[in-house]
Design a protein around this motif. Sequence first.
Motif, short mmCIF file in Angstrom:
data_model
loop_
_atom_site.label_atom_id
_atom_site.label_comp_id
_atom_site.label_asym_id
_atom_site.label_seq_id
_atom_site.Cartn_x
_atom_site.Cartn_y
_atom_site.Cartn_z
N GLY A 102 0.82 -1.22 0.00
CA GLY A 102 0.00 0.00 0.00
C GLY A 102 0.85 1.26 0.00
N SER A 103 1.89 1.25 0.81
CA SER A 103 2.79 2.41 0.86
C SER A 103 3.49 2.60 -0.47
CB SER A 103 3.84 2.23 1.96
OG SER A 103 3.22 2.06 3.20
N LEU A 104 3.87 1.51 -1.10
CA LEU A 104 4.55 1.57 -2.39
C LEU A 104 3.63 2.15 -3.47
CD1 LEU A 104 7.16 0.88 -3.90
CD2 LEU A 104 6.17 -1.36 -4.37
N ILE A 105 2.37 1.77 -3.45
CA ILE A 105 1.41 2.30 -4.42
C ILE A 105 1.22 3.80 -4.21
CG2 ILE A 105 -1.03 2.28 -5.08
CD1 ILE A 105 -0.92 -0.78 -4.59
N ILE A 106 1.12 4.24 -2.97
CA ILE A 106 0.98 5.68 -2.68
C ILE A 106 2.23 6.43 -3.13
CG2 ILE A 106 0.82 7.37 -0.80
CD1 ILE A 106 -0.96 5.26 0.65
N TYR A 107 3.40 5.89 -2.82
CA TYR A 107 4.67 6.51 -3.23
C TYR A 107 4.76 6.63 -4.74
CZ TYR A 107 9.73 6.76 -4.09
OH TYR A 107 10.97 7.10 -4.55
N GLN A 108 4.39 5.58 -5.45
CA GLN A 108 4.43 5.62 -6.91
C GLN A 108 3.46 6.64 -7.47
OE1 GLN A 108 3.78 1.50 -7.95
NE2 GLN A 108 5.97 1.11 -8.13
N ALA A 109 2.27 6.73 -6.89
CA ALA A 109 1.29 7.71 -7.36
C ALA A 109 1.81 9.14 -7.16
CB ALA A 109 -0.04 7.52 -6.63
N ILE A 110 2.42 9.39 -6.02
CA ILE A 110 2.99 10.72 -5.75
C ILE A 110 4.12 11.02 -6.73
CG2 ILE A 110 4.32 12.08 -4.07
CD1 ILE A 110 2.67 10.62 -1.88
N ALA A 111 4.99 10.07 -6.95
CA ALA A 111 6.13 10.29 -7.86
C ALA A 111 5.67 10.50 -9.30
CB ALA A 111 7.09 9.10 -7.78
N ILE A 112 4.73 9.71 -9.76
CA ILE A 112 4.23 9.87 -11.13
C ILE A 112 3.55 11.21 -11.29
CG2 ILE A 112 2.51 8.98 -12.78
CD1 ILE A 112 3.28 6.15 -11.73
N THR A 113 2.73 11.61 -10.33
CA THR A 113 2.06 12.92 -10.38
C THR A 113 3.08 14.04 -10.40
OG1 THR A 113 0.20 11.98 -9.14
CG2 THR A 113 0.33 14.37 -9.25
N HIS A 114 4.09 13.94 -9.57
CA HIS A 114 5.14 14.97 -9.53
C HIS A 114 5.86 15.06 -10.87
CE1 HIS A 114 8.52 17.35 -8.13
NE2 HIS A 114 9.33 16.43 -8.65
N ASN A 115 6.21 13.92 -11.46
CA ASN A 115 6.92 13.93 -12.74
C ASN A 115 6.06 14.49 -13.86
OD1 ASN A 115 9.35 12.91 -11.78
ND2 ASN A 115 8.62 10.80 -11.91
N ILE A 116 4.77 14.22 -13.85
CA ILE A 116 3.87 14.79 -14.86
C ILE A 116 3.81 16.30 -14.71
CG2 ILE A 116 1.44 14.95 -15.57
CD1 ILE A 116 1.24 11.91 -14.98
N LYS A 117 3.71 16.79 -13.47
CA LYS A 117 3.68 18.24 -13.24
C LYS A 117 4.97 18.90 -13.70
CE LYS A 117 0.47 18.33 -9.36
NZ LYS A 117 0.30 18.61 -7.92
N GLU A 118 6.11 18.26 -13.42
CA GLU A 118 7.39 18.81 -13.84
C GLU A 118 7.50 18.89 -15.36
OE1 GLU A 118 10.03 20.14 -12.10
OE2 GLU A 118 8.61 20.08 -10.43
N ARG A 119 7.04 17.87 -16.05
CA ARG A 119 7.09 17.89 -17.52
C ARG A 119 6.20 18.99 -18.08
NH1 ARG A 119 6.78 11.48 -18.00
NH2 ARG A 119 8.99 11.05 -17.67
N ARG A 120 5.00 19.15 -17.50
CA ARG A 120 4.11 20.23 -17.97
C ARG A 120 4.72 21.60 -17.71
NH1 ARG A 120 -1.73 17.95 -15.91
NH2 ARG A 120 -1.93 16.33 -17.50
N LYS A 121 5.38 21.75 -16.57
CA LYS A 121 6.02 23.02 -16.24
C LYS A 121 7.14 23.33 -17.24
CE LYS A 121 7.09 23.51 -11.92
NZ LYS A 121 7.85 23.51 -10.64
#
Length: 134
Positions: A102-121
């Motif tokens: 469960g922690s790994l899934i949450i961590y991956q979701a946060i990391a993927i969201t962060h990387n998508i935001k960085e690419r858009r920026k």
Amino acid sequence: MKFSTKTNIMKICTRLSTAFTVWYLMFGNSYTILSKNQSIILVILFVLDAIILRYLFNDRMKENKSKEVFLQTDIFVLISLIVLIPLHLGIVHPIIGAVLSGSLIIYQAIAITHNIKERRKKKKQKKSGAIPSV
């Protein structure tokens, strides 16, 4: 931006290690590999991934001292694989395994969201800073 040979070698090692670990986690239970060798191979992959992760941390922390280093794609993929290997071996208690998963899934979701935001920026910065051609 100039990349050094060391950076290119680290990228290649990271991608090869990640690809082989993912392949092994997906297909390692097949009858092509003897059961006594499966644990040995997973331990070797675990150590290899940990060594590569350590070198990536060193390189990335030199460039950027923030906590965002943990959210970069290469690092979060290797951390995920390092957590999945003991779960795959079955050496973790089921309750602890559930919490780790469960922690790994949450961590991956946060990391993927962060990387998508960085690419858009970065895309917005490129568009706003673009010089019109004549």
